[in-house]
Design a protein around this motif. Structure first.
Motif, mmCIF file in Angstrom:
data_model
loop_
_atom_site.group_PDB
_atom_site.id
_atom_site.type_symbol
_atom_site.label_atom_id
_atom_site.label_comp_id
_atom_site.label_asym_id
_atom_site.label_seq_id
_atom_site.Cartn_x
_atom_site.Cartn_y
_atom_site.Cartn_z
ATOM 1 N N SER A 103 0.840 -1.197 0.000
ATOM 2 C CA SER A 103 0.000 0.000 0.000
ATOM 3 C C SER A 103 0.872 1.244 0.000
ATOM 4 O O SER A 103 1.989 1.233 0.528
ATOM 5 C CB SER A 103 -0.903 0.032 1.239
ATOM 6 O OG SER A 103 -1.707 -1.117 1.324
ATOM 7 N N GLU A 104 0.338 2.303 -0.576
ATOM 8 C CA GLU A 104 0.995 3.604 -0.448
ATOM 9 C C GLU A 104 0.956 4.022 1.020
ATOM 10 O O GLU A 104 -0.023 3.741 1.720
ATOM 11 C CB GLU A 104 0.299 4.655 -1.313
ATOM 12 C CG GLU A 104 0.480 4.462 -2.807
ATOM 13 C CD GLU A 104 1.930 4.561 -3.242
ATOM 14 O OE1 GLU A 104 2.630 5.489 -2.786
ATOM 15 O OE2 GLU A 104 2.370 3.702 -4.043
ATOM 16 N N PRO A 105 1.988 4.702 1.516
ATOM 17 C CA PRO A 105 2.042 5.053 2.936
ATOM 18 C C PRO A 105 1.204 6.284 3.277
ATOM 19 O O PRO A 105 1.707 7.288 3.791
ATOM 20 C CB PRO A 105 3.534 5.307 3.165
ATOM 21 C CG PRO A 105 4.024 5.792 1.846
ATOM 22 C CD PRO A 105 3.234 5.051 0.802
ATOM 23 N N LYS A 106 -0.074 6.232 2.988
ATOM 24 C CA LYS A 106 -0.957 7.364 3.323
ATOM 25 C C LYS A 106 -2.347 6.852 3.666
ATOM 26 O O LYS A 106 -2.796 5.817 3.156
ATOM 27 C CB LYS A 106 -1.016 8.366 2.177
ATOM 28 C CG LYS A 106 -1.534 7.816 0.859
ATOM 29 C CD LYS A 106 -1.460 8.876 -0.232
ATOM 30 C CE LYS A 106 -1.976 8.332 -1.567
ATOM 31 N NZ LYS A 106 -1.850 9.333 -2.643
ATOM 32 N N TYR A 107 -3.001 7.587 4.541
ATOM 33 C CA TYR A 107 -4.353 7.225 4.952
ATOM 34 C C TYR A 107 -5.376 7.725 3.939
ATOM 35 O O TYR A 107 -5.125 8.690 3.198
ATOM 36 C CB TYR A 107 -4.673 7.819 6.326
ATOM 37 C CG TYR A 107 -3.917 7.175 7.466
ATOM 38 C CD1 TYR A 107 -4.311 5.937 7.965
ATOM 39 C CD2 TYR A 107 -2.811 7.808 8.049
ATOM 40 C CE1 TYR A 107 -3.633 5.348 9.017
ATOM 41 C CE2 TYR A 107 -2.129 7.221 9.097
ATOM 42 C CZ TYR A 107 -2.546 5.992 9.583
ATOM 43 O OH TYR A 107 -1.864 5.405 10.629
#
Length: 494
Positions: free
Chosen positions: A482-486
């Protein structure tokens, strides 16, 4: 595209034979320190395609009439409620899980050892619980000056102070819920006690990684460094092996650093040390079972990139720091790879840009890329799951597997009855709805029948997923990054 490159049947045969040879070398009794995961080694399964996660336990099952298991847990880890990261359970609970799992394979669990025991109340409570369940418990104590004070260690006030573990089989497998539990010290303590009783016994070490007969910068060994980046493990040429035999072998810093201590301890206890290097102590045969080096390299390279994204996500959650990410970036350079080599990353992020909302992509084992976007009914990961199953089952994309009039009541239940704010269905909910549809809908049944084909697929999400969705992909055998963002800017993400 997924390709097998590891001969699992050959591994089971070679490994069990090699361990039996080592038992004979020591006169019939061997304490075998088992590092890593015994029956759920998914890291090995990812970097050695063809390796079964339960290979090691199946190999031991072949020796079950000779083997008994001793599980070691550090009393301080019980006191601190240390968590096993991959399972989300405390080390003491994992001991219970391990006992059940070993027994399920027909293996005999002889006892549990509490190491570094110093009267911790939580360790006492755990000991009482185990003994009430009929599991023998032994206590091993801290040793002043360990590991450098050899005179103290190899004495009645050092190893001699530890309780002697009563064993009844000639292969004693010493394992633990995680690193730093005291497996090696437990093995050496037992050698001390056995020697004092006039019993011949030896020690060996089983570590799958790094693989000693692969090159130092082989992607499989680099993937091991990436997996242990938070522990600061470093692969290195074994200098003792090189000096003794003039041969290059790969080991890692902790084993190389501790070897002089192990050698000196064994010399004091046994009169001489049977090993000339830390590599000599090992019994791992995995390197001899790789038959497609390119397939294995591709799998290991992918694992390094996955570890990079995992470190990035944990950094975003405050669970890691920049140094871990930087170390894996360096490993990627050494392997000659970058994130563009993982094709699902660009596919997911491109879809997210097009739609202005979270998106996901999956690479099927035949190389096809499928994407999923966020809709009013489904989250991106749920949409991706349905689209992937349609592709695998040969169902046209426009066909609805789950009618809207089935999804909407579930949404009503979530929001109005259960108080959830997000009406979109998670992957576990979409699979339940698909099961219901499969009773009357042939297409839904075809899709359900393809769930097993998701194993070994590669997926990427443009945002970090919920624990529910992450766990579903894991259970299906999908390798997710996953991309490291919420997804939102909220401070709390449940």
């Amino acid at each position: 595209m997924y390709r097998i490159g590891f001969d699992n049947d050959k591994y089971l045969q070679l490994q069990s034979e090699h361990i039996q040879e080592r038992i004979k070398k020591f006169g019939g009794k061997l304490y075998l320190e088992f590092g890593g995961k015994l029956f759920d080694d998914y890291h090995a399964a990812r970097v050695l395609p063809g390796f079964a996660p339960d290979s090691k336990i199946k190999m031991l099952a072949r020796l079950k009439d000779q083997a008994e298991i001793v599980i070691v847990i550090n009393a301080s880890d019980i006191e601190k409620n240390k968590i096993r990261g991959d399972l989300g359970i405390t080390y003491d609970l994992d001991v219970l899980r391990l006992i059940d799992a070993f027994r399920g394979f027909g293996l005999y669990v002889g006892s549990v050892v509490l190491t570094c025991y110093a009267g911790q109340s939580s360790a006492d409570a755990f000991s009482n619980k185990l003994q009430a369940l009929g599991v023998p418990v032994y206590k091993h104590y801290p040793i002043a000056g360990y590991p450098s004070n050899l005179k103290m260690i190899v004495s009645d006030e050092g190893y001699g102070k530890n309780e002697y573990i009563k064993t009844s089989r000639n292969l004693v497998v010493v394992t633990a819920p995680g690193p730093g539990s005291g497996k090696m010290a437990t093995c050496l303590s037992q050698l001390y006690h056995e020697h004092k009783r006039g019993i011949e016994a030896g020690y060996a070490k089983f570590e799958t990684f790094p693989i000693w007969n692969l090159a130092l910068k082989n992607s499989v060994n680099l993937a091991y460094e990436a997996a242990t980046a938070d522990l600061n493990d470093v692969n290195m040429i074994d200098p003792f092996h090189l000096e003794a035999y003039g041969e290059t072998a790969v080991n890692y810093n902790r084993d190389v650093e501790i070897f002089p201590v192990v050698k000196a301890c064994m010399e004091r206890m046994l009169g001489s040390c049977p090993y000339k290097s830390p590599t000599d102590m090992g019994v791992n045969m995995a390197g001899n079972c790789i038959f497609d080096e390119e397939a294995v390299k591709q799998a290991a390279d992918n694992e390094i990139i996955r570890r990079y994204y995992d470190a990035q996500c944990r950094k975003s959650k405050g669970e890691s720091d920049e140094s871990e990410t930087m170390k894996i970036e360096l490993l990627m350079e050494q392997a000659g790879i970058n994130i563009a080599d993982r094709t699902v990353i660009a596919a997911a992020n491109s879809r997210a840009e097009e739609t202005g909302a979270p998106a996901a992509a999956i690479e099927l084992t035949d190389g096809r890329i499928i994407t999923g976007k966020t809709t009013s009914l489904l989250g991106a990961s749920s949409a991706l799951l349905l689209n992937a199953l349609k592709a695998l089952a040969g169902i046209p994309k426009e066909v609805r597997l789950i009618p809207q009039n089935v999804i909407e009541p579930v949404q009503n239940l979530k929001v109005n009855a259960l108080g959830n704010h997000n009406p979109r269905l998670h992957t576990d909910e979409i699979l339940i709805a698909l099961c219901i549809s499969a009773v009357t809908d042939e297409n839904a049944k075809k899709a359900m029948d393809c769930l097993s084909k998701l194993q070994h697929c590669e997926a990427h999400s443009s945002v970090m997923l919920s624990a529910v969705d992450t766990n579903v992909f894991k259970k299906l055998g999908v390798n997710l990054t996953s991309e490291p963002k919420y997804q939102t800017k909220k401070l709390y993400h449940g």
